[in-house]
Structure formats: structure tokens, C-alpha cells
Design a protein around this motif. Structure first.
Motif, mmCIF file in Angstrom:
data_model
loop_
_atom_site.group_PDB
_atom_site.id
_atom_site.type_symbol
_atom_site.label_atom_id
_atom_site.label_comp_id
_atom_site.label_asym_id
_atom_site.label_seq_id
_atom_site.Cartn_x
_atom_site.Cartn_y
_atom_site.Cartn_z
ATOM 1 N N VAL A 121 0.855 -1.194 0.000
ATOM 2 C CA VAL A 121 0.000 0.000 0.000
ATOM 3 C C VAL A 121 0.889 1.242 0.000
ATOM 4 O O VAL A 121 1.835 1.337 0.794
ATOM 5 C CB VAL A 121 -0.934 0.018 1.231
ATOM 6 C CG1 VAL A 121 -1.835 1.242 1.216
ATOM 7 C CG2 VAL A 121 -1.780 -1.253 1.265
ATOM 8 N N LEU B 214 -3.964 3.691 6.297
ATOM 9 C CA LEU B 214 -4.559 2.385 6.605
ATOM 10 C C LEU B 214 -5.200 2.330 7.986
ATOM 11 O O LEU B 214 -5.918 1.383 8.286
ATOM 12 C CB LEU B 214 -3.499 1.294 6.508
ATOM 13 C CG LEU B 214 -3.079 0.896 5.101
ATOM 14 C CD1 LEU B 214 -1.965 -0.135 5.158
ATOM 15 C CD2 LEU B 214 -4.249 0.354 4.327
ATOM 16 N N VAL C 203 -1.378 -0.611 -3.898
ATOM 17 C CA VAL C 203 -2.644 0.109 -3.755
ATOM 18 C C VAL C 203 -2.371 1.609 -3.748
ATOM 19 O O VAL C 203 -1.534 2.100 -2.992
ATOM 20 C CB VAL C 203 -3.366 -0.302 -2.460
ATOM 21 C CG1 VAL C 203 -4.614 0.545 -2.232
ATOM 22 C CG2 VAL C 203 -3.727 -1.785 -2.489
ATOM 23 N N LEU D 183 -7.829 3.499 -1.580
ATOM 24 C CA LEU D 183 -8.577 2.518 -0.795
ATOM 25 C C LEU D 183 -9.779 3.218 -0.189
ATOM 26 O O LEU D 183 -9.629 4.238 0.479
ATOM 27 C CB LEU D 183 -7.654 1.961 0.296
ATOM 28 C CG LEU D 183 -8.205 0.912 1.244
ATOM 29 C CD1 LEU D 183 -8.559 -0.361 0.495
ATOM 30 C CD2 LEU D 183 -7.170 0.597 2.317
ATOM 31 N N VAL E 18 -14.012 -3.304 0.933
ATOM 32 C CA VAL E 18 -13.345 -2.133 0.364
ATOM 33 C C VAL E 18 -13.251 -2.203 -1.158
ATOM 34 O O VAL E 18 -13.315 -3.281 -1.758
ATOM 35 C CB VAL E 18 -11.908 -1.977 0.941
ATOM 36 C CG1 VAL E 18 -11.945 -1.611 2.404
ATOM 37 C CG2 VAL E 18 -11.084 -3.236 0.718
ATOM 38 N N ILE F 70 -10.544 -1.027 -4.056
ATOM 39 C CA ILE F 70 -9.165 -0.584 -4.182
ATOM 40 C C ILE F 70 -8.820 -0.268 -5.628
ATOM 41 O O ILE F 70 -9.427 -0.808 -6.551
ATOM 42 C CB ILE F 70 -8.159 -1.617 -3.627
ATOM 43 C CG1 ILE F 70 -8.175 -2.901 -4.464
ATOM 44 C CG2 ILE F 70 -8.422 -1.917 -2.175
ATOM 45 C CD1 ILE F 70 -7.039 -3.840 -4.120
ATOM 46 N N TYR G 174 -5.193 -0.051 -7.829
ATOM 47 C CA TYR G 174 -3.787 -0.395 -7.664
ATOM 48 C C TYR G 174 -3.066 -0.404 -9.007
ATOM 49 O O TYR G 174 -3.693 -0.460 -10.064
ATOM 50 C CB TYR G 174 -3.630 -1.746 -6.966
ATOM 51 C CG TYR G 174 -4.186 -2.936 -7.716
ATOM 52 C CD1 TYR G 174 -3.370 -3.738 -8.497
ATOM 53 C CD2 TYR G 174 -5.536 -3.270 -7.625
ATOM 54 C CE1 TYR G 174 -3.878 -4.833 -9.181
ATOM 55 C CE2 TYR G 174 -6.054 -4.357 -8.301
ATOM 56 C CZ TYR G 174 -5.214 -5.132 -9.076
ATOM 57 O OH TYR G 174 -5.731 -6.218 -9.757
#
Length: 86
Positions: A51, A57, A79, A82, A66, A68, A70
């Protein structure tokens, strides 16, 4: 001449596929594990993601659904966005 066309076609195909990876990808899932300290995320489908440091986070918990976004570079999924899924 045919060989030159084949080389050009292969070059175009390679360039466009590289651009697709650079543009980013998306996924939805439920968080199986999240580690704010190491900036890692695993979804219930078994996919692990690194991430980006810009993503906070601390707002996310195991079991949360979630969405995401990426990127993939050198076979590493990172990622970049998010968000809680509705």
C-alpha cells in the motif's frame, strides 16, 4: 517487408499492454488482514497488496469491504486508493 510489419505490430502490442498496467486496475473485496506499520493489505480472495505511503490504513479494519485501485509494476501490486465499499 512482412518481417518489418510483424516487428512493428509486436512493438505496438507491447507498448499498449504496458500502458494498460501503468493506468491502474481496480478490485473489491473484504479485508482479511491489514498492517498499517508495514503498509500491507490482504483481501479475502488471497491477494496481497503493498500500500502506498500516501494511503492511511489506520481507518480500515479486518472484515471491512473495500474498493481498491492499484498499479502493477515489476509484478508488484501497489494500492494507490482505498475506500470503504457500499
Amino acid at each position: 517487408m512482412k518481417r518489418r510489419i510483424a516487428v512493428v505490430a509486436a512493438s505496438v502490442l507491447f507498448a499498449t499492454s504496458s500502458l494498460a498496467f501503468a493506468a491502474g486496475m481496480a478490485s473489491t473485496g473484504t479485508i482479511k488482514s491489514v498492517s498499517p506499520k508495514s503498509h500491507m493489505l490482504m483481501l479475502d480472495n488471497g491477494q496481497s497488496y503493498s500500500v502506498a505511503k500516501s494511503v492511511d490504513l489506520s481507518k480500515f479494519k479486518t472484515g471491512q469491504k473495500v474498493d481498491i485501485q492499484y498499479t502493477v509494476k515489476n509484478q508488484k501490486q501497489t494500492v494507490t486508493s482505498l475506500m470503504p465499499s457500499s
